[in-house]
Design an enzyme around this catalytic site. Structure first.
Site, PDB file in Angstrom:
ATOM      1  N   CYS A   1     -41.592-123.158-129.246  1.00 38.28           N
ATOM      2  CA  CYS A   1     -41.521-123.145-127.777  1.00 38.28           C
ATOM      3  C   CYS A   1     -40.431-122.195-127.282  1.00 38.28           C
ATOM      4  O   CYS A   1     -40.624-121.463-126.317  1.00 38.28           O
ATOM      5  CB  CYS A   1     -41.174-124.531-127.240  1.00 38.28           C
ATOM      6  SG  CYS A   1     -42.160-125.868-127.913  1.00 38.28           S
ATOM      7  N   ASP A   2     -39.277-122.254-127.920  1.00 41.93           N
ATOM      8  CA  ASP A   2     -38.091-121.614-127.332  1.00 41.93           C
ATOM      9  C   ASP A   2     -37.578-120.392-128.080  1.00 41.93           C
ATOM     10  O   ASP A   2     -36.714-119.679-127.565  1.00 41.93           O
ATOM     11  CB  ASP A   2     -36.942-122.647-127.250  1.00 41.93           C
ATOM     12  CG  ASP A   2     -37.286-123.804-126.327  1.00 41.93           C
ATOM     13  OD1 ASP A   2     -38.041-123.588-125.368  1.00 41.93           O
ATOM     14  OD2 ASP A   2     -36.804-124.923-126.570  1.00 41.93           O
TER      15      ASP A   2
ATOM     16  N   CYS B   1     -37.541-127.180-130.620  1.00 41.07           N
ATOM     17  CA  CYS B   1     -38.866-126.577-130.788  1.00 41.07           C
ATOM     18  C   CYS B   1     -38.741-125.060-130.887  1.00 41.07           C
ATOM     19  O   CYS B   1     -38.612-124.370-129.880  1.00 41.07           O
ATOM     20  CB  CYS B   1     -39.770-126.970-129.608  1.00 41.07           C
ATOM     21  SG  CYS B   1     -41.440-126.298-129.744  1.00 41.07           S
TER      22      CYS B   1
HETATM   23  P1  FAD Z   1     -45.731-135.848-123.395  1.00 40.03           P
HETATM   24  O1  FAD Z   1     -45.492-134.533-122.770  1.00 40.03           O
HETATM   25  O2  FAD Z   1     -44.811-136.306-124.468  1.00 40.03           O
HETATM   26  O3  FAD Z   1     -45.783-136.907-122.224  1.00 40.03           O
HETATM   27  C1  FAD Z   1     -45.988-138.253-122.442  1.00 40.03           C
HETATM   28  C2  FAD Z   1     -45.616-139.003-121.185  1.00 40.03           C
HETATM   29  O4  FAD Z   1     -46.055-140.354-121.314  1.00 40.03           O
HETATM   30  C3  FAD Z   1     -44.134-139.051-120.883  1.00 40.03           C
HETATM   31  O5  FAD Z   1     -43.893-138.664-119.564  1.00 40.03           O
HETATM   32  C4  FAD Z   1     -43.752-140.496-121.037  1.00 40.03           C
HETATM   33  O6  FAD Z   1     -42.781-140.871-120.111  1.00 40.03           O
HETATM   34  C5  FAD Z   1     -45.087-141.180-120.730  1.00 40.03           C
HETATM   35  N1  FAD Z   1     -45.141-142.496-121.357  1.00 40.03           N
HETATM   36  C6  FAD Z   1     -44.681-142.854-122.574  1.00 40.03           C
HETATM   37  N2  FAD Z   1     -44.871-144.165-122.785  1.00 40.03           N
HETATM   38  C7  FAD Z   1     -45.451-144.647-121.648  1.00 40.03           C
HETATM   39  C8  FAD Z   1     -45.867-145.936-121.229  1.00 40.03           C
HETATM   40  N3  FAD Z   1     -45.713-146.995-122.038  1.00 40.03           N
HETATM   41  N4  FAD Z   1     -46.405-146.091-119.995  1.00 40.03           N
HETATM   42  C9  FAD Z   1     -46.570-145.010-119.173  1.00 40.03           C
HETATM   43  N5  FAD Z   1     -46.179-143.774-119.512  1.00 40.03           N
HETATM   44  C10 FAD Z   1     -45.631-143.594-120.743  1.00 40.03           C
HETATM   45  N6  FAD Z   1     -45.060-126.797-125.631  1.00 40.03           N
HETATM   46  C11 FAD Z   1     -45.618-125.611-125.323  1.00 40.03           C
HETATM   47  O7  FAD Z   1     -46.831-125.434-125.481  1.00 40.03           O
HETATM   48  N7  FAD Z   1     -44.852-124.593-124.808  1.00 40.03           N
HETATM   49  C12 FAD Z   1     -43.528-124.715-124.591  1.00 40.03           C
HETATM   50  O8  FAD Z   1     -42.853-123.770-124.152  1.00 40.03           O
HETATM   51  C13 FAD Z   1     -42.914-125.966-124.898  1.00 40.03           C
HETATM   52  N8  FAD Z   1     -41.582-126.161-124.701  1.00 40.03           N
HETATM   53  C14 FAD Z   1     -41.031-127.369-124.988  1.00 40.03           C
HETATM   54  C15 FAD Z   1     -39.670-127.554-124.758  1.00 40.03           C
HETATM   55  C16 FAD Z   1     -39.103-128.781-125.015  1.00 40.03           C
HETATM   56  C17 FAD Z   1     -37.630-128.977-124.749  1.00 40.03           C
HETATM   57  C18 FAD Z   1     -39.892-129.855-125.548  1.00 40.03           C
HETATM   58  C19 FAD Z   1     -39.277-131.200-125.820  1.00 40.03           C
HETATM   59  C20 FAD Z   1     -41.243-129.665-125.801  1.00 40.03           C
HETATM   60  C21 FAD Z   1     -41.824-128.426-125.535  1.00 40.03           C
HETATM   61  N9  FAD Z   1     -43.169-128.190-125.765  1.00 40.03           N
HETATM   62  C22 FAD Z   1     -43.742-127.006-125.449  1.00 40.03           C
HETATM   63  C23 FAD Z   1     -44.011-129.233-126.380  1.00 40.03           C
HETATM   64  C24 FAD Z   1     -44.820-129.945-125.300  1.00 40.03           C
HETATM   65  O9  FAD Z   1     -43.965-130.359-124.273  1.00 40.03           O
HETATM   66  C25 FAD Z   1     -45.549-131.143-125.886  1.00 40.03           C
HETATM   67  O10 FAD Z   1     -46.335-130.747-126.981  1.00 40.03           O
HETATM   68  C26 FAD Z   1     -46.462-131.767-124.844  1.00 40.03           C
HETATM   69  O11 FAD Z   1     -45.759-132.072-123.663  1.00 40.03           O
HETATM   70  C27 FAD Z   1     -47.083-133.056-125.373  1.00 40.03           C
HETATM   71  O12 FAD Z   1     -47.893-133.545-124.364  1.00 40.03           O
HETATM   72  P2  FAD Z   1     -48.412-135.054-124.362  1.00 40.03           P
HETATM   73  O13 FAD Z   1     -49.405-135.092-123.243  1.00 40.03           O
HETATM   74  O14 FAD Z   1     -48.871-135.456-125.692  1.00 40.03           O
HETATM   75  O15 FAD Z   1     -47.190-135.980-124.011  1.00 40.03           O
END
Ligand code: FAD
Length: 341
Positions: free
Chosen positions: A167-168, A164
């Protein structure tokens, strides 16, 4: 880290759901535990909709708390001028969900049946027993970046290797250093262009002899003097000093010649996989597998089933946009449930 927060309480709640699975009905169920899920939970709990949130146990290979638990400093989430770790940000969101009464269950949802109302769901612990039923579901299961799993990648992941750029890219280890992006599509071009703000130069490694990216993106890349495109090139190994990445072993697939490319950053831009397995075939998805939502809403092709966060957003993929869409999903679900009365 997130997995250890109030484990006893959440596990007991989870156990309760297992033992009493015959009787369990949730008004509204949130599946996921990232910013989208917890924002939806905070809004629904404050609206007295008594949400239940399944946070998963290493679901999709990611700890409860989501993708942010896999990173260090978060500098771009509003409200935290001194930055904070991804795990701490998610811990705070989780505490806020719990504070307003969200029923958090530390189990992974393994199956969902959207074919009739109430919807049915099973977790990995009750797969062979009666399902839990629910009037509405918010899917917030997120996505994961595709990685190449090169030799050396585990050592240098988040120590030079990222998926990303937004992000980084701004972190000090990349400032005025040569960087590389792997990918041949629009994302790779966008990430490379973005990284020229920070790096001294940016290589784009493209396996084929041409880009998949749109012509307009290619023109922008061509005009940028700080971007060097290496066609017919693959990465073989990530190398460094044991602490930080400083070399990428690369190979020209046409000539077979291998070289060491000196770079301090490697950014994958080879796509993401949305975590949609549990609803496959039951709700409309786009051509890349993301749940399709009506633009500007969380509504899907199935009334009562809503989607928020990265699982329905292949473009922005940020914590704050996920949180925003979690809020939208909560308001959509509340309106839906109120209309059902
Ligand atoms: P996610 O964060 O993807 O979380 C989904 C969760 O649902 C997970 O914990 C998963 O285990 C759970 N899940 C999945 N399937 C199931 C199931 N069947 N039953 C129960 N639970 C389940 N964004 C920023 O704004 N700033 C940053 O600095 C930044 N840095 C990042 C660095 C890295 C290395 C990465 C990978 C991403 C980064 N991001 C950053 C992006 C950000 O993390 C994502 O956009 C955000 O977390 C997405 O949120 P979400 O709620 O959609 O789901």
């Amino acid at each position: 880290m997130i997995r250890h927060i109030t484990p006893l309480r959440t596990r007991l709640v989870g156990l309760g759901a297992r033992v009493q699975s015959k009787m369990v009905h949730h008004k509204v169920t949130i599946i996921g535990s990232g910013p989208a899920a917890h924002t939806a939970a905070i809004y629904l709990a404050r609206a007295e909709m008594k949400p239940t949130l399944y946070e998963g146990m290493m679901a999709n290979g990611i700890a409860a708390g989501g993708q942010l638990t896999t990173t260090t400093e978060i500098e771009n989430f509003p409200g935290f001028p001194d930055a904070l770790s991804g795990s701490e940000l998610m811990e705070r969101m989780r505490q806020q969900s719990a504070k307003f009464g969200t029923n958090i269950i530390t189990e992974t949802v393994s199956k969902v049946d959207l074919s009739s109302k109430p919807f049915k769901l099973w977790t990995e612990f009750n797969e062979n027993s009666d399902p839990v039923t629910t009037d509405a579901i918010i899917l917030a299961t997120g996505a994961s970046a595709k990685r190449m799993h090169l030799p050396g990648e585990e050592t240098y992941w988040q120590r030079g290797i990222s998926a990303c750029a937004v992000c980084d890219g701004a972190v000090p280890i990349f400032r005025n250093k040569p960087l590389a992006v792997i990918g041949g599509g629009d994302s790779a071009c966008e990430e490379a262009e973005f990284l020229t703000k920070y790096g001294s130069k940016v290589y784009i490694l493209v396996r084929k002899d041409h880009f998949r990216a749109s012509v307009i993106m290619q023109r922008r890349i061509e005009k940028n003097p700080n971007i060097i495109v290496l066609f017919n090139t693959v990465a073989l190994e990530a190398k460094g000093d044991g602490k930080l990445l400083n070399v990428l072993r690369i190979k020209n697939v046409k000539t077979g010649v291998e070289n060491d490319l000196e770079v301090n950053g490697l950014f994958y831009a080879i796509g993401h996989s949305p975590a949609t397995g549990i609803v496959k075939g039951q709700v409309d998805e786009d051509e890349t597998g993301y749940v399709q939502t009506v633009p500007g809403s969380s509504l899907t092709s199935v009334p009562g089933f809503f989607a928020a966060g990265d699982v329905q957003d292949s473009r922005y993929r940020q914590a704050v946009t996920s949180a925003g869409s979690g809020c939208i999903a909560a308001l959509d679900a509340e309106r839906y449930l109120t209309a059902q009365k």
